[in-house]
Design a protein around this motif. Structure first.
Motif, PDB file in Angstrom:
ATOM      1  N   GLU A 115       0.575  -1.221  -0.180  1.00 23.38           N
ATOM      2  CA  GLU A 115      -0.091  -0.016   0.144  1.00 23.38           C
ATOM      3  C   GLU A 115       1.057   1.113  -0.064  1.00 23.38           C
ATOM      4  N   ARG A 116       0.545   2.187  -0.961  1.00 24.73           N
ATOM      5  CA  ARG A 116       1.251   3.395  -1.294  1.00 24.73           C
ATOM      6  C   ARG A 116       2.695   3.149  -1.328  1.00 24.73           C
ATOM      7  N   ALA A 117       3.113   2.108  -1.641  1.00 27.00           N
ATOM      8  CA  ALA A 117       4.508   1.775  -2.282  1.00 27.00           C
ATOM      9  C   ALA A 117       4.907   2.559  -3.533  1.00 27.00           C
ATOM     10  N   SER A 118       6.132   3.164  -3.659  1.00 22.96           N
ATOM     11  CA  SER A 118       6.271   3.937  -4.826  1.00 22.96           C
ATOM     12  C   SER A 118       7.325   3.403  -5.738  1.00 22.96           C
ATOM     13  N   PHE A 119       7.021   3.143  -6.933  1.00 23.96           N
ATOM     14  CA  PHE A 119       7.875   2.362  -7.803  1.00 23.96           C
ATOM     15  C   PHE A 119       8.251   3.315  -8.844  1.00 23.96           C
ATOM     16  N   GLY A 120       9.378   3.342  -9.213  1.00 23.44           N
ATOM     17  CA  GLY A 120       9.905   4.538 -10.115  1.00 23.44           C
ATOM     18  C   GLY A 120       9.586   4.039 -11.587  1.00 23.44           C
ATOM     19  N   GLU A 121      10.687   4.756 -12.506  1.00 21.83           N
ATOM     20  CA  GLU A 121      10.327   4.396 -13.767  1.00 21.83           C
ATOM     21  C   GLU A 121      11.039   3.137 -14.472  1.00 21.83           C
ATOM     22  N   GLY A 122      11.593   2.451 -13.436  1.00 21.58           N
ATOM     23  CA  GLY A 122      12.069   1.043 -13.905  1.00 21.58           C
ATOM     24  C   GLY A 122      10.791   0.114 -14.178  1.00 21.58           C
ATOM     25  N   HIS A 123      11.397  -0.935 -14.866  1.00 20.44           N
ATOM     26  CA  HIS A 123      10.166  -1.867 -15.092  1.00 20.44           C
ATOM     27  C   HIS A 123      10.063  -2.793 -13.571  1.00 20.44           C
ATOM     28  N   VAL A 124       8.708  -3.144 -13.446  1.00 25.06           N
ATOM     29  CA  VAL A 124       8.532  -3.990 -12.381  1.00 25.06           C
ATOM     30  C   VAL A 124       7.632  -5.407 -12.653  1.00 25.06           C
ATOM     31  N   ASN A 125       8.352  -6.384 -12.033  1.00 24.87           N
ATOM     32  CA  ASN A 125       7.970  -7.916 -12.708  1.00 24.87           C
ATOM     33  C   ASN A 125       7.574  -8.803 -11.253  1.00 24.87           C
ATOM     34  N   PHE A 126       6.319  -8.902 -11.404  1.00 29.99           N
ATOM     35  CA  PHE A 126       5.676  -9.885 -10.575  1.00 29.99           C
ATOM     36  C   PHE A 126       5.262 -11.273 -11.142  1.00 29.99           C
ATOM     37  N   GLY A 127       5.875 -11.354 -12.511  1.00 32.15           N
ATOM     38  CA  GLY A 127       5.526 -12.423 -13.269  1.00 32.15           C
ATOM     39  C   GLY A 127       5.783 -13.718 -12.620  1.00 32.15           C
ATOM     40  N   GLY A 128       4.665 -14.578 -12.594  1.00 35.25           N
ATOM     41  CA  GLY A 128       4.773 -16.148 -12.029  1.00 35.25           C
ATOM     42  C   GLY A 128       4.988 -16.007 -10.478  1.00 35.25           C
ATOM     43  N   ALA A 129       4.651 -14.961  -9.915  1.00 34.35           N
ATOM     44  CA  ALA A 129       4.607 -14.882  -8.446  1.00 34.35           C
ATOM     45  C   ALA A 129       3.224 -15.658  -7.814  1.00 34.35           C
ATOM     46  N   SER A 130       3.620 -16.236  -6.599  1.00 34.50           N
ATOM     47  CA  SER A 130       2.320 -16.751  -5.891  1.00 34.50           C
ATOM     48  C   SER A 130       2.180 -16.386  -4.767  1.00 34.50           C
ATOM     49  N   PHE A 131       0.668 -15.706  -4.478  1.00 31.70           N
ATOM     50  CA  PHE A 131       0.221 -15.171  -3.176  1.00 31.70           C
ATOM     51  C   PHE A 131      -0.589 -16.558  -2.783  1.00 31.70           C
ATOM     52  N   GLY A 132      -0.596 -16.332  -1.510  1.00 28.15           N
ATOM     53  CA  GLY A 132      -1.434 -17.252  -0.816  1.00 28.15           C
ATOM     54  C   GLY A 132      -2.684 -16.803  -0.586  1.00 28.15           C
ATOM     55  N   GLU A 133      -3.491 -17.579   0.608  1.00 23.67           N
ATOM     56  CA  GLU A 133      -4.874 -17.396   0.930  1.00 23.67           C
ATOM     57  C   GLU A 133      -5.032 -16.074   1.485  1.00 23.67           C
ATOM     58  N   GLY A 134      -4.159 -15.397   2.206  1.00 27.19           N
ATOM     59  CA  GLY A 134      -4.394 -13.887   2.617  1.00 27.19           C
ATOM     60  C   GLY A 134      -4.638 -12.746   1.714  1.00 27.19           C
ATOM     61  N   PRO A 135      -5.153 -11.475   2.021  1.00 20.63           N
ATOM     62  CA  PRO A 135      -5.341 -10.426   1.197  1.00 20.63           C
ATOM     63  C   PRO A 135      -4.134  -9.978   0.606  1.00 20.63           C
ATOM     64  N   VAL A 136      -4.180  -9.296  -0.536  1.00 25.94           N
ATOM     65  CA  VAL A 136      -3.073  -8.716  -1.164  1.00 25.94           C
ATOM     66  C   VAL A 136      -3.616  -7.397  -1.656  1.00 25.94           C
ATOM     67  N   SER A 137      -2.645  -6.404  -1.094  1.00 28.42           N
ATOM     68  CA  SER A 137      -3.164  -4.616  -1.385  1.00 28.42           C
ATOM     69  C   SER A 137      -1.858  -4.106  -1.891  1.00 28.42           C
ATOM     70  N   PHE A 138      -2.593  -3.626  -3.016  1.00 22.34           N
ATOM     71  CA  PHE A 138      -1.774  -2.452  -3.764  1.00 22.34           C
ATOM     72  C   PHE A 138      -2.206  -1.110  -3.596  1.00 22.34           C
ATOM     73  N   GLN A 139      -3.176  -1.053  -2.819  1.00 25.86           N
ATOM     74  CA  GLN A 139      -4.003   0.152  -2.560  1.00 25.86           C
ATOM     75  C   GLN A 139      -2.816   1.490  -2.686  1.00 25.86           C
ATOM     76  N   GLY A 140      -3.284   2.526  -3.353  1.00 25.15           N
ATOM     77  CA  GLY A 140      -2.590   3.627  -3.513  1.00 25.15           C
ATOM     78  C   GLY A 140      -1.329   3.652  -3.908  1.00 25.15           C
ATOM     79  N   ALA A 141      -0.784   2.480  -4.409  1.00 24.54           N
ATOM     80  CA  ALA A 141       0.663   2.288  -4.952  1.00 24.54           C
ATOM     81  C   ALA A 141       0.731   3.198  -6.240  1.00 24.54           C
ATOM     82  N   SER A 142       1.859   3.301  -6.346  1.00 24.56           N
ATOM     83  CA  SER A 142       2.292   4.341  -7.648  1.00 24.56           C
ATOM     84  C   SER A 142       3.442   3.610  -8.361  1.00 24.56           C
ATOM     85  N   PHE A 143       3.008   3.512  -9.695  1.00 21.27           N
ATOM     86  CA  PHE A 143       4.136   3.001 -10.680  1.00 21.27           C
ATOM     87  C   PHE A 143       4.625   4.194 -11.580  1.00 21.27           C
ATOM     88  N   GLY A 144       5.948   3.945 -12.118  1.00 18.50           N
ATOM     89  CA  GLY A 144       6.376   5.007 -13.096  1.00 18.50           C
ATOM     90  C   GLY A 144       6.125   4.466 -14.207  1.00 18.50           C
TER      91      GLY A 144
END
Length: 551
Positions: A115-144
């Motif tokens: 949440e509200r994480a700040s990613f810059g102008e570089g590429h961001v790769n979550f390809g093939g990542a595995s998330f479990g049963e818990g909630p996943v939140s990128f609310q308010g995150a900013s990507f370049g």
């Protein structure tokens, strides 16, 4: 369902989404586990993947906390194939203009927060990542402006939230991503100019919301996406001018709402999309000037509504679409200057086109209708162009055939007003495309003198013209008598079936010509001609009255 009820339903759905978003904003601390945070977590990260994963394997349930951590000084941030034993927190983390990779990272059963994480102008790769049963939140995150990749990422079952996230102008890829049965929300998310692609992604049975989301200028693709049984909301979403693709998308039995959504001038493609038995709303949806297609799309038995939708000047095509037993509404829909086709579509339930406005003649040929057809106050434009000096022809050579199909629809709907209107336009459209000038001439006369049996005024004027014109000839050829005698002779000649006319006619002939009427060839010719024309005009007046009474 009325528009007011739909508004209330959509407001309730939006409010529910907002409440869920607020609930997932609440960070719940681990009940009994321990935390690896700050400098300790960073030091372990710097030792590399092998050391990290060895630690994770022996510290089940531990929370990893990088909240507020600044990675911007790193050459790259690489958590590829890292395993997280419990919850993971990257809230307000700063990644700088670096390449960031969580490629094939494995997150445990705890909560994952960016949440509200700040990613810059570089590429961001979550390809093939595995998330479990818990909630996943990128609310308010900013990507370049770098590309963001979630391709083949697996979300096992918890809620997934990107509410309020901001993506730059790079491409965003969720191709083949797998979502569980938790809710997935992109409420008020903003996308840049790049491609947004969810091709072949699958969503579980939780609700999915892109409500109030703003898409940029790039291509948006949900091609071959599988939606679960939960509701799918794109209400008031704003699509840019890129193409929007739902080709072969499979919607479940939950409701689907594009209420108030706005599409730009790119093409919108729902070809072969499959909708379940839930309601499908495109109410007050605005389409731009691109082509809109629902070719061979299939709808379930729920209500399908395009009420008050507005289509731009691109073609609109529902060729071969299959609707279920629910009512289909196109009330007050406005179609622009493009071609509109429902050819080969099937409507087992009622179809309502009340107050719909077509700029051009739509194609309803080979359509199968089940129950009620409603065309109350439907307006169909008819495009003509000048052919020669005095005549016009239909722009579309298929216009007469299409209007014939509409006339049959109106007859089936017992809407005599629309039936007569379509009949008139159908016959006008035959000129040049089906009939030459000589073949068309009787139709032209029928149109000119009676508006195809709809006008009372035109044959009345024609009748009066023959009466006064004939009276002038009768008077001009007489050598005694007055104009009134000539006028009454003309009236009696025009109304021969009235007993008074038959009785009075010889007196007026004698008053004007004595006994020499047989010698006046012009008078006889005009008299016979007037009788024929008068009968025709009287018939047309009666036809118009009959048609008016049928309305």
């Amino acid at each position: 369902m009325t528009t007011g009820e739909v508004d209330e339903t959509n407001r309730s759905s939006t409010q529910a989404n907002e409440e869920d978003a607020q609930a997932s904003n609440t960070v719940v601390e681990p009940e009994a586990g321990k935390v690896l945070a700050g400098q300790e977590a960073y030091d372990l990260y710097k030792q590399g993947r092998e050391a990290w994963n060895q630690w994770a394997d022996t510290h089940a349930g531990w929370v990893v906390d990088f909240t507020d951590w600044d990675f911007s000084e790193e050459k790259e941030v690489n958590f590829s194939e890292f395993r997280f034993p419990g919850s993971a927190k990257f809230n307000k983390a700063t990644f700088g203009n670096r390449y960031v990779s969580f490629d094939h990272a494995s997150f445990g059963e705890g909560r994952v927060y960016f949440e509200r994480a700040s990613f810059g102008e570089g590429h961001v790769n979550f390809g093939g990542a595995s998330f479990g049963e818990g909630p996943v939140s990128f609310q308010g995150a900013s990507f370049g402006d770098g590309h963001v990749n979630f391709a083949e990422t697996s979300f096992d079952g918890g809620d997934v939230a990107f509410n309020g996230a901001r993506f730059g102008d790079g491409d965003l890829i969720f191709n083949n991503a797998r979502f569980g049965d938790g809710g997935v929300t992109f409420w008020r998310t903003s996308f840049g100019k790049g491609v947004v692609s969810f091709q072949y992604a699958s969503f579980g049975d939780g609700f999915l919301s892109f409500a109030d989301t703003s898409f940029g200028e790039g291509h948006v693709s949900f091609m071959d996406v599988s939606f679960g049984k939960g509701g799918v909301l794109f209400q008031k979403a704003n699509f840019g001018d890129g193409n929007v693709d739902f080709l072969c998308a499979n919607f479940g039995d939950g409701g689907v709402s594009f209420y108030g959504a706005r599409f730009g001038d790119g093409d919108v493609n729902f070809d072969r999309a499959s909708f379940g038995d839930g309601v499908v709303y495109f109410i007050e949806t605005n389409f731009g000037d691109g082509r809109v297609t629902f070719n061979k799309a299939s709808f379930g038995d729920g209500v399908v509504s395009f009420e008050e939708a507005n289509f731009g000047d691109g073609d609109v095509d529902f060729f071969g679409a299959r609707f279920g037993d629910g009512d289909v509404h196109f009330d007050q829909v406005i179609f622009g200057d493009g071609d509109v086709s429902f050819r080969g579509a099937s409507f087992p339930g009622a179809i309502v086109l009340d107050k719909a406005r077509f700029h051009r003649v739509p194609d309803f040929r080979q359509v199968n209708f089940g129950r009620e057809i409603s065309l109350h106050n439907t307006e169909v434009g008819y495009q003509e162009e000048w052919y020669g000096i005095f005549l016009k022809k239909a722009v579309n050579e298929e216009a007469s055939d299409r209007l014939r199909g509409l006339r049959r629809m109106a007859a089936e709907a017992r809407d005599h007003t629309r039936e007569m209107d379509f009949f008139a336009k159908e016959n006008r459209a035959k000129y040049i495309h089906e009939l030459n000038l000589f073949q068309y001439f009787p139709i032209f006369l029928y149109d000119f003198f009676s508006d195809f049996g709809r006008s009372i005024l035109r044959p009345v004027v024609g009748l009066l013209f023959t009466i006064f014109g004939s009276a002038w000839v009768f008077y001009d050829q007489s050598w005694k008598g007055s104009f009134w005698d000539a006028l009454w002779l003309s009236v009696s000649n025009a109304l021969p079936f009235v007993p008074w006319s038959r009785a009075a006619r010889p007196d007026y002939v004698t008053a004007l010509y004595g006994q020499k009427i047989s010698e006046l060839q012009l008078v006889n010719f005009v008299a016979y001609g007037q009788s024929i024309l008068s009968l025709i005009f009287i018939f047309l007046i009666g036809l118009a009255l009959r048609n008016k009474l049928r309305l």
